[in-house]
Enzyme design. Structure first.
Site, PDB file in Angstrom:
ATOM      1  N   LYS A 118     -14.841  -4.297  -5.115  1.00 15.41           N
ATOM      2  CA  LYS A 118     -13.438  -4.383  -5.516  1.00 15.41           C
ATOM      3  C   LYS A 118     -12.523  -3.606  -4.573  1.00 15.41           C
ATOM      4  CE  LYS A 118     -14.338  -5.211 -10.410  1.00 15.41           C
ATOM      5  NZ  LYS A 118     -14.161  -4.729 -11.792  1.00 15.41           N
ATOM      6  N   LYS A 202     -18.630 -16.104  -8.009  1.00 16.42           N
ATOM      7  CA  LYS A 202     -18.479 -16.062  -9.457  1.00 16.42           C
ATOM      8  C   LYS A 202     -17.133 -16.656  -9.868  1.00 16.42           C
ATOM      9  CE  LYS A 202     -18.645 -12.737 -13.295  1.00 16.42           C
ATOM     10  NZ  LYS A 202     -18.763 -11.303 -13.662  1.00 16.42           N
ATOM     11  N   LYS A 205     -10.913 -14.979 -12.805  1.00 12.81           N
ATOM     12  CA  LYS A 205      -9.530 -15.166 -13.259  1.00 12.81           C
ATOM     13  C   LYS A 205      -8.559 -15.083 -12.092  1.00 12.81           C
ATOM     14  CE  LYS A 205     -11.160 -12.182 -16.931  1.00 12.81           C
ATOM     15  NZ  LYS A 205     -11.073 -10.833 -17.508  1.00 12.81           N
TER      16      LYS A 205
END
Length: 343
Positions: A118, A202, A205
């Site tokens: 991240k 993956k 959102k």
């Protein structure tokens, strides 16, 4: 303190950062619903404290928190059977999280792969919360003495860290067995739902294109359109599931079909062996619409009554505190904190 027996108890949560996707449903919520009523206490949380490890617009955060709660409820979580609440309403999460910051070791945190993914090259510009949130996740679990944690494969490392923290706390404070060793529960054909445009990534959102994902708020026509336009390869479905090992987009669609139909991926391949995508993708679209449309419609109904969602979350928070506060108080006592009693 001698070894203690712990009530079988499930804890898991979903972060309200952006909308719910099919990945959240198949990888988490559907399994939460299936676990409900199976002889274990079930505690499900909207982990809004985790959401603010990266900037969230306050109005968007409120809406996303309610949307996750609506997703839980619309999918079949019964607030009378399970404890359903949002994390920030139970302050014991943050309190135990601080205690665990003082138990967890920097070396353990440095091994957490999700922070590296991240943060990327801008690690020094990230919040301390993003770096330290795995210890808060451990607190989320251990605050309820949870014994089982339904997670996706990518979250298994965090449950392993939780076990390390529990073991170190129990050892350092000679509190054998006070915190249990929770087990990650990773099962089913679609525990990690992948991107409809790139089967190596993956479903997220935050993906660039809305066509990459199925949103749980998508209507029937949109769900069907996205599956029919999902990326595949030219070859038909093979005779065995093993033959899909090097075909990520094909494997992803088979896994999704299997999970939605409550069967195995092997059975799906057997049923459709030799079929082309012109046959399989419309069948998948029809299946997805039949399973997901009632959920999206109920979510829409619930989101029109935010006061009712808030009432349910508040009632759940009351129940959560009844479990959490005695465990937190006992933890403080073990650590050596002075706890005043009486007037």
């Amino acid at each position: 303190m001698t070894d203690v027996a712990h009530t079988p108890r499930v804890f898991s949560g979903i972060k309200p950062s952006g909308g719910l996707t099919l990945g959240n449903y198949l990888g988490a919520i559907k399994r939460f619903v299936e676990t409900q009523g199976q002889g274990m206490d079930t505690i499900y949380c909207v982990v809004d404290l985790h959401a603010i490890t990266v900037w969230q617009d306050p109005a968007d955060l409120r809406n996303a928190t309610r949307e996750v709660a609506a997703g839980y409820l619309a999918s079949g979580i019964d607030p009378d059977q399970s404890v359903l609440f949002n994390q920030s309403q139970v302050s014991a999460h943050a309190e135990l999280g601080w205690l665990f910051n003082c138990v967890a070791r920097l070396g353990w945190m440095n091994r957490m792969t999700q922070f590296k993914e991240k943060a990327g090259k801008n690690a020094e510009k990230q919040s301390l919360g993003l770096y330290a949130y795995p210890s808060l996740m451990a607190a989320d679990i251990l605050l309820y003495h949870a014994t089982h944690v339904p997670v996706g494969e990518d979250q298994k490392q965090h449950v392993e860290l939780t076990r390390d923290i529990a073991a170190k706390f129990n050892h350092d404070y000679k509190a054998d067995g006070f915190f249990p060793m929770p087990e990650p529960v990773i099962e089913g054909p679609a525990t990690r739902v992948m991107n409809l445009r790139d089967g190596t990534k993956k479903m997220s959102k935050s993906g660039e294109s809305d066509m990459e994902r199925i949103n749980m708020t998508d209507d029937a026509a949109t769900i069907a359109k996205k599956f029919k336009k999902a990326r595949t390869d030219p070859a038909p479905l093979p005779e065995t599931y093993k033959e899909l090992s090097e075909r990520p987009e094909a494997r992803n669609l088979v896994d999704i079909y299997a999970s939605l139909s409550d069967t195995s991926a092997e059975a799906v391949v057997t049923e459709y062996a030799g079929a082309g995508w012109g046959q399989f993708k419309p069948a998948l679209a029809d299946l997805a619409v039949s399973k997901l449309s009632p959920i999206s419609e109920e979510m829409d109904r619930l989101m029109k009554d935010p006061a009712e969602i808030d009432r349910i979350l508040g009632k759940g928070a009351d129940r959560a505190r009844e479990i959490a506060n005695p465990i937190l108080e006992r933890t403080y006592d073990i650590v050596g904190m002075v706890r005043s009693t009486g007037a």
